[in-house]
Design an enzyme around this catalytic site. Structure first.
Site, PDB file in Angstrom:
ATOM      1  N   CYS A 162       0.785  -1.286   0.140  1.00 52.49           N
ATOM      2  CA  CYS A 162      -0.003   0.105  -0.058  1.00 52.49           C
ATOM      3  C   CYS A 162       0.787   1.447  -0.036  1.00 52.49           C
ATOM      4  O   CYS A 162       0.350   2.496  -0.387  1.00 52.49           O
ATOM      5  CB  CYS A 162      -1.052   0.155   1.083  1.00 52.49           C
ATOM      6  SG  CYS A 162      -2.136  -1.534   1.241  1.00 52.49           S
ATOM      7  N   HIS A 197      -4.185   7.118   1.791  1.00 55.28           N
ATOM      8  CA  HIS A 197      -4.479   5.844   1.366  1.00 55.28           C
ATOM      9  C   HIS A 197      -5.947   5.166   1.886  1.00 55.28           C
ATOM     10  O   HIS A 197      -6.236   5.615   3.058  1.00 55.28           O
ATOM     11  CB  HIS A 197      -3.360   4.577   1.972  1.00 55.28           C
ATOM     12  CG  HIS A 197      -3.721   3.348   1.500  1.00 55.28           C
ATOM     13  ND1 HIS A 197      -3.609   2.850   0.110  1.00 55.28           N
ATOM     14  CD2 HIS A 197      -3.803   2.229   2.423  1.00 55.28           C
ATOM     15  CE1 HIS A 197      -4.040   1.724   0.265  1.00 55.28           C
ATOM     16  NE2 HIS A 197      -4.136   1.302   1.225  1.00 55.28           N
ATOM     17  N   ASN A 202      -9.892  -1.000  -1.233  1.00 59.45           N
ATOM     18  CA  ASN A 202      -8.791  -0.694  -1.084  1.00 59.45           C
ATOM     19  C   ASN A 202      -7.890  -1.388  -2.336  1.00 59.45           C
ATOM     20  O   ASN A 202      -8.013  -2.541  -2.695  1.00 59.45           O
ATOM     21  CB  ASN A 202      -8.100  -1.619   0.062  1.00 59.45           C
ATOM     22  CG  ASN A 202      -6.599  -1.333   0.313  1.00 59.45           C
ATOM     23  OD1 ASN A 202      -5.950  -0.478  -0.401  1.00 59.45           O
ATOM     24  ND2 ASN A 202      -6.085  -1.697   1.307  1.00 59.45           N
TER      25      ASN A 202
HETATM   26  O1  UT7 Z   1      -4.222  -1.939   3.051  1.00 62.91           O
HETATM   27  C1  UT7 Z   1      -3.582  -2.792   4.103  1.00 62.91           C
HETATM   28  C2  UT7 Z   1      -3.879  -2.140   5.451  1.00 62.91           C
HETATM   29  N1  UT7 Z   1      -5.238  -2.780   5.850  1.00 62.91           N
HETATM   30  C3  UT7 Z   1      -5.739  -2.021   6.725  1.00 62.91           C
HETATM   31  O2  UT7 Z   1      -5.626  -0.894   7.153  1.00 62.91           O
HETATM   32  C4  UT7 Z   1      -7.069  -2.915   7.591  1.00 62.91           C
HETATM   33  C5  UT7 Z   1      -7.084  -2.466   8.959  1.00 62.91           C
HETATM   34  N2  UT7 Z   1      -8.144  -3.400   9.793  1.00 62.91           N
HETATM   35  C6  UT7 Z   1      -9.141  -3.140   9.344  1.00 62.91           C
HETATM   36  O3  UT7 Z   1      -9.857  -2.220   8.669  1.00 62.91           O
HETATM   37  C7  UT7 Z   1     -10.091  -4.145  10.247  1.00 62.91           C
HETATM   38  O4  UT7 Z   1      -9.455  -4.589  11.373  1.00 62.91           O
HETATM   39  C8  UT7 Z   1     -11.302  -5.123   9.606  1.00 62.91           C
HETATM   40  C9  UT7 Z   1     -12.253  -4.047   8.998  1.00 62.91           C
HETATM   41  C10 UT7 Z   1     -10.445  -5.341   8.382  1.00 62.91           C
HETATM   42  C11 UT7 Z   1     -11.947  -5.681  10.503  1.00 62.91           C
HETATM   43  O5  UT7 Z   1     -12.459  -5.282  11.273  1.00 62.91           O
HETATM   44  P1  UT7 Z   1     -12.274  -5.724  12.958  1.00 62.91           P
HETATM   45  O6  UT7 Z   1     -13.337  -4.978  13.763  1.00 62.91           O
HETATM   46  O7  UT7 Z   1     -10.880  -5.616  13.358  1.00 62.91           O
HETATM   47  O8  UT7 Z   1     -13.058  -7.245  13.081  1.00 62.91           O
HETATM   48  P2  UT7 Z   1     -12.495  -8.620  13.271  1.00 62.91           P
HETATM   49  O9  UT7 Z   1     -11.331  -8.953  12.056  1.00 62.91           O
HETATM   50  O10 UT7 Z   1     -11.946  -8.317  14.761  1.00 62.91           O
HETATM   51  O11 UT7 Z   1     -13.690  -9.398  12.946  1.00 62.91           O
HETATM   52  C12 UT7 Z   1     -14.748  -9.176  13.920  1.00 62.91           C
HETATM   53  C13 UT7 Z   1     -15.814 -10.432  13.373  1.00 62.91           C
HETATM   54  C14 UT7 Z   1     -15.301 -11.718  13.298  1.00 62.91           C
HETATM   55  O12 UT7 Z   1     -16.427 -12.789  13.677  1.00 62.91           O
HETATM   56  P3  UT7 Z   1     -16.038 -13.463  15.210  1.00 62.91           P
HETATM   57  O13 UT7 Z   1     -14.947 -14.219  15.184  1.00 62.91           O
HETATM   58  O14 UT7 Z   1     -16.120 -12.110  16.119  1.00 62.91           O
HETATM   59  O15 UT7 Z   1     -17.331 -14.336  15.373  1.00 62.91           O
HETATM   60  C15 UT7 Z   1     -15.144 -11.977  11.930  1.00 62.91           C
HETATM   61  O16 UT7 Z   1     -15.043 -13.320  11.229  1.00 62.91           O
HETATM   62  O17 UT7 Z   1     -16.345  -9.980  12.395  1.00 62.91           O
HETATM   63  C16 UT7 Z   1     -16.099 -11.145  11.310  1.00 62.91           C
HETATM   64  N3  UT7 Z   1     -16.030 -10.572  10.084  1.00 62.91           N
HETATM   65  C17 UT7 Z   1     -17.112 -10.381   9.091  1.00 62.91           C
HETATM   66  N4  UT7 Z   1     -18.332 -10.371   9.470  1.00 62.91           N
HETATM   67  C18 UT7 Z   1     -19.137 -10.169   8.289  1.00 62.91           C
HETATM   68  C19 UT7 Z   1     -14.847 -10.182   9.437  1.00 62.91           C
HETATM   69  N5  UT7 Z   1     -15.130  -9.967   8.071  1.00 62.91           N
HETATM   70  C20 UT7 Z   1     -16.513  -9.765   7.928  1.00 62.91           C
HETATM   71  C21 UT7 Z   1     -17.387  -9.664   7.168  1.00 62.91           C
HETATM   72  N6  UT7 Z   1     -18.548  -9.619   7.109  1.00 62.91           N
HETATM   73  N7  UT7 Z   1     -16.761  -9.118   5.749  1.00 62.91           N
END
Ligand code: UT7
Length: 343
Positions: A121, A270, A300
């Site tokens: 990125c 970004h 992204n």
């Molecule tokens: O360009 C590279 C740089 N990348 C970034 O900057 C990404 C930075 N991180 C983020 O933007 C966030 O961490 C995310 C948006 C990717 C994820 O958000 P989060 O609040 O950290 O969610 P999480 O990964 O902790 O997941 C929470 C829950 C999980 O379910 P359980 O285990 O609590 O039952 C995931 O499985 O949300 C679930 N989950 C989803 N649910 C519905 C993860 N992705 C999805 C989805 N739809 N697309």
């Protein structure tokens, strides 16, 4: 020493729109539009069709940037291509783009250097800094800088992969970095990396330290386990570091240029997560009218994000001669960067 300025911009995104609902209905991901919008701001992204590579998307963006700069392809002295989704392991996308641009054809063939940048990125800012240095040193007059990604081919489009797959889209952006004696251009850039976090956001595919580097079956056909095949990320750790590093590098760039943040007219961040950018905006007191986002429409697009934003800002008239624009990015590695440009 000449100044290095951006003389032309262009972008191209594939026409196929994939909405959050399409991820559910077409690909079977257990997700909802509301989950993705609330956590990331993404409403839809573009996917390239099978048969299209990063150099193809890059070509369309590059041709537009070359036309906007008012130069001929043969005026280019160098190509710098940033991508994490090259056609193959090697060679990089830069030489494919050179070929597609027709630079290797006919009596006027110009075998300019083609450099590939692997900084995810932050790839565009690493590429921009490299191009500016080449121009300021006098080695080049016009450098083509491309950021292009075909993510859609390498996303685990299943519920298992939803936390990464829902974030990314395909696209390309390009700029021409040219020499000028005018008092304008790329004033400063700051780049950084922290290899302690190298394994936090990866798509490994193989491990070159192993024999064989990809496990093979009895017929010698390589077999890649899902955790190696698809990108893996500790999203919360990335989020936290992104906020901290982007704020810091932005301030470092302002200090290096001897200005305050208030003197910047336009901020282009970004587009990994709208919430990251809103958090930075809030902490640094940046008003909404000074920021442009396109994550809602493209997700992204990694190395393509900033040059797409630049090209859109030029097209919409938000970026014009005299505008002071700050660019800032963070990504896998971890790597990060910021640049300040007097347009
Ligand atoms: O360009 C590279 C740089 N990348 C970034 O900057 C990404 C930075 N991180 C983020 O933007 C966030 O961490 C995310 C948006 C990717 C994820 O958000 P989060 O609040 O950290 O969610 P999480 O990964 O902790 O997941 C929470 C829950 C999980 O379910 P359980 O285990 O609590 O039952 C995931 O499985 O949300 C679930 N989950 C989803 N649910 C519905 C993860 N992705 C999805 C989805 N739809 N697309």
């Amino acid at each position: 020493m000449p100044n290095a300025y951006i003389s032309g911009t262009g972008f191209f995104v594939p026409p196929r729109r994939v909405t959050n609902d399409d991820l559910k209905t077409q690909y079977g991901l257990e997700t909802t539009h509301d989950w993705i919008v609330q956590r990331t701001g993404i409403e839809e992204r573009r996917y390239a069709d099978e048969g299209v590579g990063s150099a193809d998307l890059g070509l369309a963006a590059a041709e537009r940037a070359i036309a906007a700069a008012g130069i001929a392809k043969t005026d280019l002295d160098m190509i710098v291509f940033a991508t994490l989704s090259p056609e193959h392991s090697f060679p990089g996308s830069g030489v494919y783009l050179q070929q597609k641009l027709g630079l290797c054809d006919g009596p006027n063939a110009k075998f300019v250097p083609a450099l590939d940048v692997r900084n995810q990125c932050s790839g565009f800012l690493y590429a921009l800094g490299t191009a500016a240095s080449m121009v300021q040193s006098g080695a080049c007059k016009h450098v083509l800088v491309v950021g292009a990604e075909v993510h859609s081919a390498a996303l685990d489009l299943s519920t298992r992969g939803r936390s990464v797959a829902s974030l990314f889209g395909d696209g390309a952006g390009a700029v021409i970095v040219s020499a000028t004696d005018e008092d304008r251009g790329i004033r400063t850039w700051k780049l950084g990396a922290d290899g302690r976090f190298a394994d936090v956001l990866t798509q490994r595919i193989w491990d070159i330290r192993k024999r064989p580097f990809i496990p093979a079956n009895a017929e010698g056909v390589g077999q890649v386990a899902p955790e190696m095949m698809w990108a893996q990320m500790d999203g919360k750790l990335v989020f936290k570091n992104a906020v901290e590093r982007m704020m810091t590098v932005l301030m470092e760039a302002c200090m290096a240029h001897g200005i305050s943040g208030q003197e910047i007219d336009l901020f282009l961040f970004h587009q990994a997560n709208l919430r990251i950018n809103q958090f930075i905006q809030e902490r640094l007191g940046i008003p909404d009218e000074k920021v442009l986002h396109n994550i809602q429409r493209y997700g992204n697009t990694t190395a393509a994000t900033l040059p797409i934003l630049l090209a859109e800002a030029v097209e919409s008239g938000r970026l014009k001669r005299g505008t002071k624009v700050a660019l800032c990015s963070f990504g896998s590695g971890f790597t990060w960067g910021a640049a300040i440009v007097d347009w």
